[in-house]
Design an enzyme around this catalytic site. Structure first.
Site, PDB file in Angstrom:
ATOM      1  N   LYS A 176      11.535 -15.610  33.391  1.00  0.00           N
ATOM      2  CA  LYS A 176      11.149 -16.986  33.019  1.00  0.00           C
ATOM      3  C   LYS A 176      12.647 -17.532  32.546  1.00  0.00           C
ATOM      4  O   LYS A 176      13.550 -16.841  31.933  1.00  0.00           O
ATOM      5  CB  LYS A 176      10.359 -16.880  31.630  1.00  0.00           C
ATOM      6  CG  LYS A 176       9.122 -16.447  31.734  1.00  0.00           C
ATOM      7  CD  LYS A 176       8.327 -17.431  32.264  1.00  0.00           C
ATOM      8  CE  LYS A 176       6.772 -17.167  31.944  1.00  0.00           C
ATOM      9  NZ  LYS A 176       5.994 -18.211  31.983  1.00  0.00           N
ATOM     10  N   CYS A 188      -3.844 -44.291   1.664  1.00  0.00           N
ATOM     11  CA  CYS A 188      -4.412 -44.772   0.396  1.00  0.00           C
ATOM     12  C   CYS A 188      -3.206 -45.356  -0.500  1.00  0.00           C
ATOM     13  O   CYS A 188      -3.651 -45.793  -1.662  1.00  0.00           O
ATOM     14  CB  CYS A 188      -5.358 -43.759  -0.106  1.00  0.00           C
ATOM     15  SG  CYS A 188      -4.449 -42.459  -0.699  1.00  0.00           S
ATOM     16  N   CYS A 200      -2.490 -35.456  -0.287  1.00  0.00           N
ATOM     17  CA  CYS A 200      -2.698 -36.690  -0.825  1.00  0.00           C
ATOM     18  C   CYS A 200      -3.956 -36.126  -1.707  1.00  0.00           C
ATOM     19  O   CYS A 200      -5.041 -35.533  -1.219  1.00  0.00           O
ATOM     20  CB  CYS A 200      -3.091 -37.859  -0.044  1.00  0.00           C
ATOM     21  SG  CYS A 200      -4.225 -39.100  -0.684  1.00  0.00           S
ATOM     22  N   LYS A 257       9.209 -19.521  40.791  1.00  0.00           N
ATOM     23  CA  LYS A 257       8.028 -19.457  40.172  1.00  0.00           C
ATOM     24  C   LYS A 257       7.484 -20.657  39.798  1.00  0.00           C
ATOM     25  O   LYS A 257       7.983 -21.596  38.756  1.00  0.00           O
ATOM     26  CB  LYS A 257       8.135 -18.623  39.009  1.00  0.00           C
ATOM     27  CG  LYS A 257       6.518 -18.304  38.254  1.00  0.00           C
ATOM     28  CD  LYS A 257       6.711 -17.346  36.813  1.00  0.00           C
ATOM     29  CE  LYS A 257       5.416 -17.215  36.354  1.00  0.00           C
ATOM     30  NZ  LYS A 257       4.974 -18.553  35.656  1.00  0.00           N
ATOM     31  N   CYS A 289      -9.581 -41.063   0.092  1.00  0.00           N
ATOM     32  CA  CYS A 289      -8.556 -41.542   0.784  1.00  0.00           C
ATOM     33  C   CYS A 289      -9.048 -41.797   2.156  1.00  0.00           C
ATOM     34  O   CYS A 289      -9.828 -40.910   2.711  1.00  0.00           O
ATOM     35  CB  CYS A 289      -7.327 -40.361   0.815  1.00  0.00           C
ATOM     36  SG  CYS A 289      -6.406 -40.570   2.329  1.00  0.00           S
ATOM     37  N   GLU A 335      11.498 -15.098  44.483  1.00  0.00           N
ATOM     38  CA  GLU A 335      11.346 -16.694  44.991  1.00  0.00           C
ATOM     39  C   GLU A 335      10.839 -17.527  43.633  1.00  0.00           C
ATOM     40  O   GLU A 335      10.887 -16.889  42.558  1.00  0.00           O
ATOM     41  CB  GLU A 335       9.904 -16.483  45.610  1.00  0.00           C
ATOM     42  CG  GLU A 335       8.795 -15.574  44.966  1.00  0.00           C
ATOM     43  CD  GLU A 335       7.773 -15.227  46.311  1.00  0.00           C
ATOM     44  OE1 GLU A 335       6.788 -15.860  46.132  1.00  0.00           O
ATOM     45  OE2 GLU A 335       8.073 -14.155  46.963  1.00  0.00           O
ATOM     46  N   ASP A 359       5.252 -23.615  38.770  1.00  0.00           N
ATOM     47  CA  ASP A 359       4.174 -24.039  37.335  1.00  0.00           C
ATOM     48  C   ASP A 359       3.067 -24.692  38.017  1.00  0.00           C
ATOM     49  O   ASP A 359       2.963 -25.874  37.998  1.00  0.00           O
ATOM     50  CB  ASP A 359       4.871 -24.902  36.355  1.00  0.00           C
ATOM     51  CG  ASP A 359       4.331 -24.650  35.183  1.00  0.00           C
ATOM     52  OD1 ASP A 359       3.307 -23.879  35.091  1.00  0.00           O
ATOM     53  OD2 ASP A 359       4.679 -25.479  34.103  1.00  0.00           O
ATOM     54  N   TYR A 363       2.585 -23.741  48.375  1.00  0.00           N
ATOM     55  CA  TYR A 363       3.357 -22.531  48.869  1.00  0.00           C
ATOM     56  C   TYR A 363       2.568 -21.451  49.023  1.00  0.00           C
ATOM     57  O   TYR A 363       2.037 -20.909  47.775  1.00  0.00           O
ATOM     58  CB  TYR A 363       4.747 -22.557  48.353  1.00  0.00           C
ATOM     59  CG  TYR A 363       5.781 -23.543  48.494  1.00  0.00           C
ATOM     60  CD1 TYR A 363       5.924 -24.001  50.038  1.00  0.00           C
ATOM     61  CD2 TYR A 363       6.318 -24.130  47.684  1.00  0.00           C
ATOM     62  CE1 TYR A 363       6.995 -24.855  50.439  1.00  0.00           C
ATOM     63  CE2 TYR A 363       7.398 -25.257  47.974  1.00  0.00           C
ATOM     64  CZ  TYR A 363       7.641 -25.510  49.529  1.00  0.00           C
ATOM     65  OH  TYR A 363       8.622 -26.245  49.794  1.00  0.00           O
ATOM     66  N   CYS A 412       0.943 -41.778   0.096  1.00  0.00           N
ATOM     67  CA  CYS A 412       0.282 -41.411   1.281  1.00  0.00           C
ATOM     68  C   CYS A 412       0.060 -42.857   2.065  1.00  0.00           C
ATOM     69  O   CYS A 412      -0.045 -43.825   1.645  1.00  0.00           O
ATOM     70  CB  CYS A 412      -1.373 -41.076   0.563  1.00  0.00           C
ATOM     71  SG  CYS A 412      -2.534 -41.038   2.071  1.00  0.00           S
TER      72      CYS A 412
HETATM   73 ZN    ZN Z   1      -4.300 -40.766   0.917  1.00  0.00          ZN
END
Ligand code: ZN
Length: 664
Positions: A313, A411, A426, A116, A431, A114, A118, A223, A408
């Site tokens: 699976k 900053c 960074c 499966k 920052c 059958e 989810d 089901y 970054c």
């Molecule tokens: Zn930064």
């Protein structure tokens, strides 16, 4: 019309509606139109309305009942709801077949295959044919009572059609179709409500509602796949069991087949994988079960799963997309993560438009260029990832991407990579995005748990220069808050209140909240016990002394020592305490009643209930307010009410007030 004929009319309308449900949900061949069906339903409702005494509990008009107050209650499963072993490829499936042949000493075994689904497993308990209780799978041994919500699902009969055993537990999968899932998310998007990541989460969230009116709107499907302890005389195999379930008016999956040919079973599995995207609900494999009941008995069980069944699976779903750009994100430890923005795709019901690329090495290894067409994969709830690049489709304008020399995103300072590290960081201590995510972590539920201090507010507080670090949180006052956008007197008061409450907290929460690399909640608790809840003591520890603790490895020890030897970190911690943070120690529980749960009910003569609770807790007991099978004993005073009856039914130990007296 006299009373008796009214009753008869109600009964016959219910029977007719149930018959049409059966035609619709089980046989998939409705005999009447929706309008005709609605008409029957309305007739029934109108007769019931003028004869409220005759309304039957299993009438289809009774599907949406009253909300449950508080939380869902837990109940033990009479028979544990076991999980299944997985086969992740064809070889493992063949190994399973060979194992079955060997154990059963038989060359031909018939199997049932059958899909499966989810979804979410449930157990439906029918007493004398009427639905009495519905439990979630929970941990397999104990589930939550979701009867009020299960009743709203039209394909689940409130009363079984044919004669059934006095008590029968039918099990199956609740799920949401892809269509209903999309409709729900579209609706929630418009109303600003919760967007679910996939149909399974939506189904699970829907059956765990307190108010069945909400569940009724969610359009869930069902089901059935088995029932417990069938009558062995008449039901000798799984296939017959499924047919019996259908006769009771319960839908089973129409793709189910039985066969003794291993090749046929493998072919069915492959076929289901091929058509999975065209089926209107999510499936993630097939379930293959030995058909014969007597053979199952012979093959037996493992500790948590039957040996005679396996979940085969499917490979995780893969979808093609294109990398539109690669952006950078900075985390609370300064780590820079490259993230691919891709053309949006749907995988396992979720809309995916950004995929983390982890680090430069990962990008180089997979040779991912900006504008590349890529294969994206996601299995279940797992974070989506780029599996490979479709190099044959690489556009001429595709370009390489490098973190080297980048700055970054928050900053703008140049990012650096240590020699022995895979990641760029960074290194700017000021920052903004780093500070922001550190504060977010510090106030999160498992850390300081400051309610009402969400990311947007933190952002405002930093922008307005009200706070510069997590240590400043403890100084926030109402005056400063009122100046912020969307802050009134009441909300300012509330937030200051929850900060005040959070000031007294456990050591482990603070340690976890600091975000020391590699220190999660569990390690934080271990450290708390080791240093007796003192940061001063923790600062004296060395890598050697910390590594000796059971459960703490060298990497963890190193990162703790490094963190606490950093002067900036240490001064911030001290500032927290200066600003009013207090670490409270919760003594490990001990006592006579350790691990036992009690309920106190009725009026006691010599103690208030609060006093009784305190005395019990001092002796190690856990005191709760509702009676369940988890409770060890009930202390009963005068006028105990329904709790005593329930306790007697569950055969719990009953004590009077002298029990408390004796504890003193
Ligand atoms: Zn930064």
């Amino acid at each position: 019309m006299d009373q008796i004929s009214k009753q008869k009319q109600i009964a016959s309308l219910i029977e007719e509606i149930n018959f049409h449900n059966y035609q619709y949900y089980v046989l998939d061949s409705p005999l009447i139109s929706d309008a005709e069906y609605d008409n029957l339903f309305r007739q029934l409702a109108s007769i019931e309305k003028s004869n409220p005494n005759f309304v039957l509990p299993y009438s289809p008009t009774q599907r949406v009942g009253h909300p449950v107050s508080g939380t869902l209650s837990s109940h033990p499963h009479e028979y544990p709801m076991l999980s299944l072993e997985n086969a992740i490829n064809e070889n493992e499936l063949i190994e399973f077949f060979n194992r079955m042949k060997k154990i059963s000493k038989s060359d031909t075994i018939e199997y049932v295959v059958e899909p499966k689904i989810d979804g979410m497993g449930v157990a439906l308990i029918y007493i004398n044919g009427t639905l009495k209780k519905a439990l979630t799978r929970g941990d397999g041994y104990q589930g939550e009572d979701i009867t009020h919500n299960i009743k709203t699902i039209n394909s689940i009969p409130l009363k079984l059609l044919k004669k059934s055993p006095e008590k029968v537990e039918i099990r199956g999968e609740i799920f949401m179709t892809k269509k209903s899932f999309e409709d729900l998310n579209n609706h929630n998007h418009k109303t600003g409500d919760k967007i679910f990541s996939n149909p399974r989460n939506a189904a699970a969230g829907s059956v765990r509602q307190l108010d069945p009116k909400v569940t009724a709107k969610r359009k869930l499907s069902f089901y059935a796949y088995e029932y417990t302890n069938p009558d062995e005389e008449s039901i000798t195999n799984h296939w017959d069991m499924l047919n019996q379930i259908k006769l009771w008016g319960m839908p089973t999956n129409p793709f189910t087949i039985k066969s003794s040919e291993e090749t046929v079973i493998i072919k069915k599995h492959q076929e289901m994988e091929k058509i999975r995207s065209s089926i209107d609900y999510e499936i993630d494999g097939t379930v293959i079960k030995v058909n014969s009941a007597s053979l199952r008995k012979k093959i037996g069980f493992r500790s948590r799963s039957p040996r005679w069944a396996i979940a085969a699976k499917f490979e995780s779903q893969k979808v093609d997309s294109q990398v539109l750009e690669i952006v950078l994100q900075v985390g609370r430890t300064g780590v820079i993560t490259p993230v691919a923005k891709i053309s949006p795709v749907f995988i396992s019901g979720a809309r995916i438009q950004s995929v983390t690329l982890h680090n430069q090495d990962e990008i180089d290894r997979k040779e991912i260029y900006i504008k590349d067409y890529v294969v994206v994969e996601r299995s279940g709830d797992v974070i989506p990832k780029i599996v490979s690049v479709i190099k044959s489709r690489r556009p001429v304008n595709a370009s390489k991407f490098s973190l080297h020399g980048a700055s970054c995103p928050s900053c703008n300072s140049q990012i650096k990579r240590k020699e022995d590290e895979a990641v760029y960081r960074c290194l700017n201590a000021n920052c903004k995005d780093q500070i922001k995510s550190r504060i977010e972590h510090f106030v999160s539920k498992k850390a300081l748990n400051i309610e009402g201090l969400g990311p947007q507010i933190i952002d405002q507080l930093i922008m307005q220069k009200i706070i510069y670090s997590y240590a400043d949180i403890f100084k926030i006052n109402e005056k400063a808050l009122i100046a912020l956008e969307r802050f009134g007197e009441k909300s300012s008061e509330n937030l200051v209140g929850s900060i005040e409450t959070a000031k007294k907290t456990e050591f482990s929460r603070v340690l976890y909240g600091l975000g020391v690399p590699n220190v999660g909640e569990h390690i934080a608790k271990i450290i708390e016990n080791h240093v007796n809840g003192s940061f001063e003591t923790l600062r004296q520890e060395t890598v050697e002394t910390l590594s000796e603790i059971e459960g703490v490895g060298e990497i963890v020890a190193q990162s703790i020592v490094e963190y606490f030897n950093n002067e900036i970190n240490w001064s911030l911690i001290q500032k927290c305490f200066e600003n009013g943070l207090q670490v409270i120690r919760t003594e490990p529980k001990k006592g006579l009643l350790l691990g036992k749960t009690f309920v106190v009910t009725g009026t006691l003569n010599n103690f208030s209930r609060v006093e009784a609770k305190e005395i019990l807790e001092k002796n190690g007991a856990n005191v709760v307010s509702s009676v369940s099978s988890k409770v060890f004993g009930v202390i009963v005073g005068d006028n105990p009410g329904s709790k005593l009856g329930k306790a007697n039914k569950l055969e719990l130990k009953i004590y009077d007030e002298s029990f408390i007296q004796n504890l003193i």
